[in-house]
Write an enzyme that holds these catalytic residues in place. Structure first.
Site, PDB file in Angstrom:
ATOM      1  NE  ARG A  41      -4.207  -1.431   0.846  1.00 44.71           N
ATOM      2  CZ  ARG A  41      -5.350  -1.204   1.495  1.00 44.71           C
ATOM      3  NH1 ARG A  41      -5.591  -0.300   2.066  1.00 44.71           N
ATOM      4  NH2 ARG A  41      -6.157  -2.301   1.796  1.00 44.71           N
ATOM      5  NE  ARG A  45      -7.117   5.511   2.942  1.00 43.12           N
ATOM      6  CZ  ARG A  45      -8.052   5.024   3.333  1.00 43.12           C
ATOM      7  NH1 ARG A  45      -9.228   5.307   3.786  1.00 43.12           N
ATOM      8  NH2 ARG A  45      -7.606   3.644   3.706  1.00 43.12           N
ATOM      9  NE  ARG A  54      -9.713   8.273  -2.479  1.00 42.49           N
ATOM     10  CZ  ARG A  54     -10.948   8.689  -2.335  1.00 42.49           C
ATOM     11  NH1 ARG A  54     -11.454   9.534  -3.084  1.00 42.49           N
ATOM     12  NH2 ARG A  54     -11.661   8.159  -1.371  1.00 42.49           N
ATOM     13  CG  ASP A  90      -9.103  -2.477  -3.747  1.00 44.63           C
ATOM     14  OD1 ASP A  90      -8.348  -2.005  -3.075  1.00 44.63           O
ATOM     15  OD2 ASP A  90     -10.078  -3.146  -3.740  1.00 44.63           O
ATOM     16  CE1 TYR A 168     -13.668  -6.625   1.640  1.00 43.75           C
ATOM     17  CE2 TYR A 168     -11.788  -8.241   1.166  1.00 43.75           C
ATOM     18  CZ  TYR A 168     -12.365  -7.002   2.133  1.00 43.75           C
ATOM     19  OH  TYR A 168     -11.432  -6.140   2.599  1.00 43.75           O
TER      20      TYR A 168
HETATM   21  O1  CP3 Z   1       0.148  -1.165  -2.379  1.00 44.75           O
HETATM   22  C1  CP3 Z   1      -0.362  -0.205  -3.403  1.00 44.75           C
HETATM   23  O2  CP3 Z   1       0.178   0.952  -3.077  1.00 44.75           O
HETATM   24  C2  CP3 Z   1      -1.238  -0.500  -4.569  1.00 44.75           C
HETATM   25  C3  CP3 Z   1      -2.531  -0.427  -4.240  1.00 44.75           C
HETATM   26  C4  CP3 Z   1      -3.265  -1.271  -3.412  1.00 44.75           C
HETATM   27  C5  CP3 Z   1      -4.764  -0.808  -2.704  1.00 44.75           C
HETATM   28  N1  CP3 Z   1      -5.183  -2.026  -2.411  1.00 44.75           N
HETATM   29  C6  CP3 Z   1      -5.169   0.639  -2.690  1.00 44.75           C
HETATM   30  C7  CP3 Z   1      -6.154   1.061  -1.901  1.00 44.75           C
HETATM   31  C8  CP3 Z   1      -3.561  -2.758  -3.257  1.00 44.75           C
HETATM   32  C9  CP3 Z   1      -2.329  -3.741  -3.337  1.00 44.75           C
HETATM   33  C10 CP3 Z   1      -4.681  -3.044  -2.525  1.00 44.75           C
HETATM   34  C11 CP3 Z   1      -4.944  -4.465  -1.996  1.00 44.75           C
HETATM   35  C12 CP3 Z   1      -6.109  -4.553  -1.344  1.00 44.75           C
HETATM   36  N2  CP3 Z   1      -7.444  -4.213  -1.179  1.00 44.75           N
HETATM   37  C13 CP3 Z   1      -6.021  -5.609  -0.088  1.00 44.75           C
HETATM   38  C14 CP3 Z   1      -5.079  -6.500   0.321  1.00 44.75           C
HETATM   39  C15 CP3 Z   1      -3.958  -5.678   1.117  1.00 44.75           C
HETATM   40  C16 CP3 Z   1      -4.209  -5.851   2.680  1.00 44.75           C
HETATM   41  O3  CP3 Z   1      -4.275  -4.681   3.086  1.00 44.75           O
HETATM   42  O4  CP3 Z   1      -4.537  -6.987   2.925  1.00 44.75           O
HETATM   43  C17 CP3 Z   1      -7.615  -5.580   0.372  1.00 44.75           C
HETATM   44  C18 CP3 Z   1      -7.985  -6.510   1.501  1.00 44.75           C
HETATM   45  C19 CP3 Z   1      -8.090  -4.591  -0.275  1.00 44.75           C
HETATM   46  C20 CP3 Z   1      -9.681  -4.072  -0.188  1.00 44.75           C
HETATM   47  C21 CP3 Z   1      -9.690  -2.725   0.268  1.00 44.75           C
HETATM   48  N3  CP3 Z   1      -9.585  -1.753  -0.558  1.00 44.75           N
HETATM   49  C22 CP3 Z   1      -9.779  -2.104   1.674  1.00 44.75           C
HETATM   50  C23 CP3 Z   1      -9.984  -3.014   2.904  1.00 44.75           C
HETATM   51  C24 CP3 Z   1      -9.744  -0.860   1.716  1.00 44.75           C
HETATM   52  C25 CP3 Z   1      -9.567  -0.040   2.626  1.00 44.75           C
HETATM   53  C26 CP3 Z   1     -10.712   0.624   3.227  1.00 44.75           C
HETATM   54  C27 CP3 Z   1     -10.468   1.790   4.231  1.00 44.75           C
HETATM   55  O5  CP3 Z   1     -11.226   2.736   3.913  1.00 44.75           O
HETATM   56  O6  CP3 Z   1      -9.412   1.654   4.779  1.00 44.75           O
HETATM   57  C28 CP3 Z   1      -9.670  -0.528   0.160  1.00 44.75           C
HETATM   58  C29 CP3 Z   1      -9.235   0.895  -0.549  1.00 44.75           C
HETATM   59  C30 CP3 Z   1      -7.980   1.095  -0.729  1.00 44.75           C
HETATM   60  N4  CP3 Z   1      -7.374   0.347  -1.594  1.00 44.75           N
HETATM   61  C31 CP3 Z   1      -7.246   2.311  -0.606  1.00 44.75           C
HETATM   62  C32 CP3 Z   1      -6.376   2.352  -1.303  1.00 44.75           C
HETATM   63  C33 CP3 Z   1      -4.917   3.439  -1.568  1.00 44.75           C
HETATM   64  C34 CP3 Z   1      -7.937   3.606   0.054  1.00 44.75           C
HETATM   65  C35 CP3 Z   1      -9.011   4.184  -0.539  1.00 44.75           C
HETATM   66  C36 CP3 Z   1      -9.432   5.636  -0.480  1.00 44.75           C
HETATM   67  O7  CP3 Z   1      -8.484   6.520  -1.067  1.00 44.75           O
HETATM   68  O8  CP3 Z   1      -9.916   6.239   0.216  1.00 44.75           O
END
Ligand code: CP3
Length: 360
Positions: A41, A45, A54, A90, A168
């Protein structure tokens, strides 16, 4: 264990610069010029640059805008000075293209307006080949990113593991206990396996397209695998993860990561990992030894993400890095990373300092 990555040689036809990059060298279990480091990640943010994007783009919109996704990916890579980029995207987008309407609401995390609750709903999901093709903007973002990266920095493609995505789909979002998922597995095992098989088809197509678009490694996130017992993982999850990993083109390293998986790491490694991700609760040296050490498999991890939270003294971070080195890290076959994704409350300067400490 390592999927004959060494025997495959440069079957993927990578440039000399990529082949010899610290990241890919260590994926093969060889010694590199410097220990490679990147952060799960890493574009997110905690970074002001990302928050700027964003302010004018919804999250899904950003993922589906190739130029913007590439810029977010490239900026984070360069600003941190890490040894690999991971495409900004994502794991849940593929569920959307399979027909489950997805929303990200701030605070609540990802949510599906419709969850999969019956065998009939499994069978009503979309065509997996089409679902993968429908992520065309992601593959275009990969192409743009590779064009913007230095020649010796690999781009990591990724997807969710079948279990985590099925969870999910069934829960309709995140969950504390994943009780509905296990209920579904136990009550409808045949439908469960059909759901995972369909996910494998869609995900295999997505990984193949990411590789065709220039990704030179892939990571599969089984983020919620830790909610299964070892027996249930073996029956309901591992066969599908193994099937998916086996589809990745020869010569492309496969990184398999799960969280809360100290009790599953042997199985995950055995699903065809060239590199296995350790979370911060998995003791590095004894676990790696048990898996056969660097000759058998490479390891990625496993600093506590909380070390990067605002206010952590730099000496504490350095002590964490020293401890990882003392525990057997930094040598051939080890990629430095966190044990889970970087948190949004992290201090970007500490993240950058971590990279300096590893390279220094
Ligand atoms: O690593 C990177 O920089 C690449 C981008 C990346 C994102 N999600 C961007 C993201 C990657 C590799 C993921 C994988 C992902 N997404 C996982 C596996 C990684 C882990 O943490 O175990 C999972 C479970 C998800 C599903 C998901 N998407 C969740 C649980 C969330 C967060 C919700 C929250 O509000 O905290 C997301 C959203 C997300 N994916 C964000 C980002 C940068 C934040 C979204 C935003 O900008 O509001």
């Amino acid at each position: 264990m390592r999927r004959s990555l060494r025997d495959a040689g440069n079957a993927a036809g990578l440039s000399d610069a990529l082949w010899g990059s610290p990241f890919l060298t260590v994926c093969r279990g060889e010694a590199a010029a410097r220990p490679p480091v990147w952060l799960m990640r890493q574009a997110g943010r905690y970074m002001a640059h990302y928050r700027g994007f964003r302010a004018s783009h919804g999250f899904i919109e950003l993922c589906r805008d190739p130029a913007a996704a590439a810029e977010v990916t490239l900026y984070a890579r360069q600003w941190l000075g890490v040894d690999a980029a991971i495409i900004f995207s994502d794991i849940l987008l593929i569920l959307q293209t399979l027909g489950l309407p997805l929303r990200y609401s701030t605070g609540d995390g990802p949510q599906f307006d419709r969850a999969v609750q019956s065998a009939a709903e499994v069978d009503a999901l979309g065509d997996p080949e089409q679902a993968s093709a429908d992520l065309a903007p992601v593959y275009e973002a990969c192409r743009l990113t590779v064009a913007g990266l230095p020649a010796d920095i690999p781009l990591i493609g990724f997807c969710g593991a079948p279990f985590t995505l099925a969870a999910y789909a069934i829960e309709g979002g995140g969950s504390k206990q994943y009780a509905r998922t296990r209920q579904f597995m136990y009550r409808e095992p045949a439908a469960w396996h059909r759901l995972c098989a369909r996910l494998v088809q869609a995900l295999a197509g997505s990984l193949a397209r990411q590789v065709a678009a220039g990704c030179s490694a892939v990571q599969i996130f089984d983020s919620w695998a830790g909610h299964l017992s070892a027996e249930d993982y073996a029956e309901f999850a591992a066969p599908h993860l193994r099937a998916l990993a086996a589809t990745v083109p020869a010569g492309i390293p496969v990184i398999l990561f799960g969280h809360g998986t100290a009790h599953l790491v042997d199985q995950i490694a055995g699903c065809g990992a060239d590199v296995v991700g350790f979370d911060q609760f998995t003791p590095l040296r004894p676990t790696w030894d048990r898996l056969g050490g660097p000759a058998a498999i490479s390891v990625q991890g496993n600093l506590d993400p909380c070390l990067l939270l605002a206010g952590t003294p730099r000496e504490r971070l350095r002590a964490g890095v020293d401890r990882l080195r003392a525990a057997g890290g930094f040598g051939p076959g080890h990629i430095v990373n966190l044990g889970h994704g970087i948190m949004k409350e992290s201090d970007p300067e500490l993240a950058r300092h971590l990279v300096e400490l590893v390279h220094g």
